[in-house]
Enzyme design. Sequence first.
Site, PDB file in Angstrom:
ATOM      1  CG  ASP A  56      -0.173  -0.273   2.519  1.00  0.00           C
ATOM      2  OD1 ASP A  56       0.965   0.228   2.680  1.00  0.00           O
ATOM      3  OD2 ASP A  56      -0.713  -0.998   3.373  1.00  0.00           O
ATOM      4  CG  ASP A  58       1.837   3.978   4.301  1.00  0.00           C
ATOM      5  OD1 ASP A  58       0.703   3.702   4.706  1.00  0.00           O
ATOM      6  OD2 ASP A  58       2.714   3.106   4.078  1.00  0.00           O
ATOM      7  CG  ASP A 137       8.615   1.487  12.073  1.00  0.00           C
ATOM      8  OD1 ASP A 137       9.020   2.118  11.076  1.00  0.00           O
ATOM      9  OD2 ASP A 137       7.751   0.593  12.012  1.00  0.00           O
TER      10      ASP A 137
HETATM   11  P1  ATP Z   1       3.758  -2.517   4.802  1.00  0.00           P
HETATM   12  O1  ATP Z   1       2.629  -1.556   4.469  1.00  0.00           O
HETATM   13  O2  ATP Z   1       4.483  -3.021   3.626  1.00  0.00           O
HETATM   14  O3  ATP Z   1       3.353  -3.583   5.750  1.00  0.00           O
HETATM   15  P2  ATP Z   1       4.893  -0.171   6.001  1.00  0.00           P
HETATM   16  O4  ATP Z   1       6.301   0.143   6.379  1.00  0.00           O
HETATM   17  O5  ATP Z   1       4.270   0.698   4.974  1.00  0.00           O
HETATM   18  O6  ATP Z   1       4.869  -1.694   5.597  1.00  0.00           O
HETATM   19  P3  ATP Z   1       2.683   0.575   7.648  1.00  0.00           P
HETATM   20  O7  ATP Z   1       2.136  -0.148   8.825  1.00  0.00           O
HETATM   21  O8  ATP Z   1       1.865   0.733   6.432  1.00  0.00           O
HETATM   22  O9  ATP Z   1       4.060  -0.157   7.316  1.00  0.00           O
HETATM   23  O10 ATP Z   1       3.144   1.995   8.191  1.00  0.00           O
HETATM   24  C1  ATP Z   1       3.562   3.041   7.331  1.00  0.00           C
HETATM   25  C2  ATP Z   1       4.740   3.774   7.934  1.00  0.00           C
HETATM   26  O11 ATP Z   1       4.351   4.380   9.169  1.00  0.00           O
HETATM   27  C3  ATP Z   1       5.926   2.901   8.292  1.00  0.00           C
HETATM   28  O12 ATP Z   1       6.751   2.683   7.186  1.00  0.00           O
HETATM   29  C4  ATP Z   1       6.597   3.704   9.375  1.00  0.00           C
HETATM   30  O13 ATP Z   1       7.332   4.770   8.831  1.00  0.00           O
HETATM   31  C5  ATP Z   1       5.397   4.292  10.121  1.00  0.00           C
HETATM   32  N1  ATP Z   1       4.963   3.415  11.230  1.00  0.00           N
HETATM   33  C6  ATP Z   1       4.004   2.483  11.189  1.00  0.00           C
HETATM   34  N2  ATP Z   1       3.851   1.880  12.375  1.00  0.00           N
HETATM   35  C7  ATP Z   1       4.734   2.456  13.207  1.00  0.00           C
HETATM   36  C8  ATP Z   1       5.058   2.297  14.583  1.00  0.00           C
HETATM   37  N3  ATP Z   1       4.448   1.384  15.320  1.00  0.00           N
HETATM   38  N4  ATP Z   1       6.025   3.088  15.084  1.00  0.00           N
HETATM   39  C9  ATP Z   1       6.640   4.025  14.338  1.00  0.00           C
HETATM   40  N5  ATP Z   1       6.391   4.210  13.043  1.00  0.00           N
HETATM   41  C10 ATP Z   1       5.444   3.454  12.471  1.00  0.00           C
HETATM   42 MG    MG Z   2       2.274   0.679   4.276  1.00  0.00          MG
END
Ligand code: ATP
Ligand code: MG
Length: 404
Positions: A56, A58, A137
């Site tokens: 997805d 963001d 994170d």
């Molecule tokens: P994917 O969508 O592929 O599972 P993602 O890295 O995009 O991985 P998301 O959960 O969609 O993960 O979160 C988007 C972004 O928000 C992350 O890349 C990170 O920068 C931030 N993020 C998400 N969860 C946390 C958290 N618990 N603590 C700190 N930052 C976070």
């Molecule tokens: Mg994501």
Amino acid sequence: LPPRPLITPPTAHILSRSAISANALKVLNRLIQQGFSAYLVGGGVRDLLLNRTPKDFDVATDARPEQIKKLFRNCLIIGRRFRLVHVRFSSEIIEVTTFRAANCKKKFDPRRQVTRDGMLLRDNLYGTLEEDVWRRDFTVNALYYNIQDETLVDYCGGLMDIAHKCIRIIGNPKQRYREDPVRLLRAIRFAAKLDFQLEPVTEKALEQQASLLAQVANTRLYEEVLKLFHSGKSVKAFHLLKKYQLLAYLFPSITPFLKDVAYLNWLEMACSNTDARINNQKTVTPAFLFAVFLWQPLQRNIQAKVAQAIPHRTACLEAARQVLAHQQRCTALPRYCSHFVQDIWRLQAKFSQQYTGRRVQSILHHPRFRAAYDFFILRAQCGQVSLELANWWTQLVAHESENK
Ligand code: ATP
Ligand code: MG
């Protein structure tokens, strides 16, 4: 002096605007047109830099949730602990978050609440991009892509870590895991999914702080367990969870069996089957996963009841309810899911014979038949039931689908 970012020009990276979903571009463009700053961030940027298809997209912006909401008809402010906006399109949701502020010295602010042991209860204090970076994170998740000039903004060495296949937590690892223990599982998930290594300090703190997971809300853990096991890389995730002794926090009742080789083999086989399904674009259900993990605790519980002279049927029903109730404390299974798990278990008895006629038809047409059958095959693969019987059912299923 404030840290200066590394700005990579479009000629020096492989991310191109055309790889970004039209909806994400729409969101970014609208925010920018309205005078806000907006960047693509997170998994979308990371995965495109790795030449992978993002799950997805963001977006991070300086617009406040209420301001974002005014710009899009199709959107919803979600989350209390961490407010963000979902802009909904027919085929995807773009997650838009407002830049978070840096840690401030001020002791109390209702917008950012921290428990005495440092866990964030609320993080809705807004700031700038320069501050937002340090609230993310891992370094590989903290790269910002500017669609206007197509540059990448890197404050914390994310590009270098992508090149070195390294998961490195941003800031003080102990503090960051304490703020949000789900980051322990996220570290594992990204290491598994991307085939990256945990950077040694990130890893050490993870080993020392596993017990923080006991504090996480069961609704969040449920979501995170699904992400770990339905990513197409669950064998790797399973090995890492085992290595860092995190499994017991996700499935507490499996603790007595963590040294049982046959059981570990059963779990691994299930993960491997799940990965194969996902990588062949087949559907998976959370119920199957929980049915698998809790199978051994269920058997143990049934045996104990039967030993107390409780009739077998009653023992099975009660044990199933107890094992699931125990699991609920840790991961909140939706009602449909726990019913589904019980169906998978209950239907196992039906496979114990080579039936004929109407009996067979009623089993084959049970709405949960397919999942229960897959579960039975897994049992056969692991030597829990006879292969001959499993083959008989497989032939029956093949015959049935030919006749459809
Ligand atoms: P994917 O969508 O592929 O599972 P993602 O890295 O995009 O991985 P998301 O959960 O969609 O993960 O979160 C988007 C972004 O928000 C992350 O890349 C990170 O920068 C931030 N993020 C998400 N969860 C946390 C958290 N618990 N603590 C700190 N930052 C976070
Ligand atoms: Mg994501």
